[in-house]
Design a protein around this motif. Sequence first.
Motif, PDB file in Angstrom:
ATOM      1  N   TYR A 133      -9.294   6.493  -2.133  1.00  0.00           N
ATOM      2  CA  TYR A 133      -9.054   5.142  -2.649  1.00  0.00           C
ATOM      3  C   TYR A 133      -7.702   5.123  -3.333  1.00  0.00           C
ATOM      4  CZ  TYR A 133     -10.438   6.479  -7.461  1.00  0.00           C
ATOM      5  OH  TYR A 133     -10.514   7.067  -8.698  1.00  0.00           O
ATOM      6  N   ARG A 134      -7.044   3.988  -3.237  1.00  0.00           N
ATOM      7  CA  ARG A 134      -5.682   3.854  -3.756  1.00  0.00           C
ATOM      8  C   ARG A 134      -5.591   2.627  -4.650  1.00  0.00           C
ATOM      9  NH1 ARG A 134      -2.425   4.364   0.986  1.00  0.00           N
ATOM     10  NH2 ARG A 134      -2.451   6.608   0.564  1.00  0.00           N
ATOM     11  N   GLN A 135      -5.234   2.825  -5.910  1.00  0.00           N
ATOM     12  CA  GLN A 135      -4.964   1.715  -6.829  1.00  0.00           C
ATOM     13  C   GLN A 135      -3.519   1.263  -6.607  1.00  0.00           C
ATOM     14  OE1 GLN A 135      -5.862   4.318 -10.248  1.00  0.00           O
ATOM     15  NE2 GLN A 135      -7.074   2.621 -11.038  1.00  0.00           N
ATOM     16  N   ILE A 136      -3.323  -0.022  -6.433  1.00  0.00           N
ATOM     17  CA  ILE A 136      -1.983  -0.541  -6.128  1.00  0.00           C
ATOM     18  C   ILE A 136      -1.617  -1.632  -7.123  1.00  0.00           C
ATOM     19  CG2 ILE A 136      -0.541  -1.631  -4.373  1.00  0.00           C
ATOM     20  CD1 ILE A 136      -2.600  -0.582  -2.301  1.00  0.00           C
ATOM     21  N   SER A 138       0.818  -1.214   0.000  1.00  0.00           N
ATOM     22  CA  SER A 138       0.000   0.000   0.000  1.00  0.00           C
ATOM     23  C   SER A 138       0.849   1.261   0.000  1.00  0.00           C
ATOM     24  CB  SER A 138      -0.926   0.009   1.221  1.00  0.00           C
ATOM     25  OG  SER A 138      -1.762   1.152   1.209  1.00  0.00           O
ATOM     26  N   THR A 139       2.082   1.176   0.511  1.00  0.00           N
ATOM     27  CA  THR A 139       2.928   2.367   0.616  1.00  0.00           C
ATOM     28  C   THR A 139       4.200   2.286  -0.223  1.00  0.00           C
ATOM     29  OG1 THR A 139       3.964   1.433   2.611  1.00  0.00           O
ATOM     30  CG2 THR A 139       2.112   2.949   2.927  1.00  0.00           C
ATOM     31  N   GLU A 140       4.555   1.095  -0.725  1.00  0.00           N
ATOM     32  CA  GLU A 140       5.817   0.955  -1.451  1.00  0.00           C
ATOM     33  C   GLU A 140       5.651   0.577  -2.918  1.00  0.00           C
ATOM     34  OE1 GLU A 140       8.664  -1.483   0.523  1.00  0.00           O
ATOM     35  OE2 GLU A 140       8.497  -0.428   2.446  1.00  0.00           O
ATOM     36  N   ASN A 141       4.501   0.024  -3.308  1.00  0.00           N
ATOM     37  CA  ASN A 141       4.305  -0.365  -4.699  1.00  0.00           C
ATOM     38  C   ASN A 141       3.935   0.826  -5.578  1.00  0.00           C
ATOM     39  OD1 ASN A 141       4.745  -3.006  -3.934  1.00  0.00           O
ATOM     40  ND2 ASN A 141       2.963  -3.803  -5.001  1.00  0.00           N
ATOM     41  N   GLU A 142       4.022   0.625  -6.893  1.00  0.00           N
ATOM     42  CA  GLU A 142       3.460   1.605  -7.830  1.00  0.00           C
ATOM     43  C   GLU A 142       1.988   1.777  -7.487  1.00  0.00           C
ATOM     44  OE1 GLU A 142       2.467   2.172 -12.589  1.00  0.00           O
ATOM     45  OE2 GLU A 142       3.158   0.242 -11.825  1.00  0.00           O
ATOM     46  N   ARG A 143       1.520   3.029  -7.407  1.00  0.00           N
ATOM     47  CA  ARG A 143       0.148   3.253  -6.960  1.00  0.00           C
ATOM     48  C   ARG A 143      -0.341   4.649  -7.349  1.00  0.00           C
ATOM     49  NH1 ARG A 143       3.972   3.983  -3.393  1.00  0.00           N
ATOM     50  NH2 ARG A 143       3.920   5.707  -1.888  1.00  0.00           N
ATOM     51  N   THR A 144      -1.635   4.831  -7.286  1.00  0.00           N
ATOM     52  CA  THR A 144      -2.218   6.155  -7.418  1.00  0.00           C
ATOM     53  C   THR A 144      -3.145   6.379  -6.229  1.00  0.00           C
ATOM     54  OG1 THR A 144      -4.140   5.412  -8.686  1.00  0.00           O
ATOM     55  CG2 THR A 144      -2.193   6.059  -9.937  1.00  0.00           C
TER      56      THR A 144
END
Length: 227
Positions: free
Chosen positions: A152-155, A132-138
């Motif tokens: 909301y966070r896309q991971i 949730s905090t280290e992967n590629e995400r928006t």
Amino acid sequence: MFHREGQKIILTTFFIVCAIILVSQFYVDIMWLRWGLQLLAVVLLILILQFFRNPTRRAAKTFDEILAPVDGKVVVIEEVEETEYFNDRRRQVSIFMSPTNVHVTRYPASGSVKFSKYHPGKYLVAWHPKSSTENERTTVVIRTPKFGDILYRQIAGALARRIVNYAEIGESVQQGEDAGFIKFGSRVDLFLPLDCAVTVKLNQKVVGAKTCIAAVVKKDEEGEIAY
């Protein structure tokens, strides 16, 4: 119906499959090998079509509910400290998508986009605690009439290497509409107010734009909670 993000890869795969079938038909003399190659090519095309499918869904729009932004399985329900935008305690609900799920991301609520940011990062497996905090995400924050700001966070997962996010700061969005796409296995985290009522359970399968994730807590005339 297929998602627009898959048009190029679907077309490319189609031509590759046609080439494999034609070449094997005329240049592979061993019958079982020829049929095997052709079958594998067709299976590949079917898998690509299945992954980029985009079923039409019309959400029963309501300000009193947060709907699932994606199809998948609920893997996290817990109270956490959200440090990117809110810097306070929030209720986190995470949904894991396998490669067989529909991968369209849909807006979980109607409102206005207050924050939208892309983060490059690692490709840990989507269920890893640090994904949730280290992967590629928006990260996208929507200001809603009943819940206030929700995030909301896309991971991206170990296989997903591209996230598509359509949310732009300042625009008005409608619950259930197309918000983006994550390719090949991933996860979406929701960060909700502590005073909302989470209506799903761990390991429950949810459907994007259909399943209610959380609802506004209401009280009857006697002060008892009634959802």
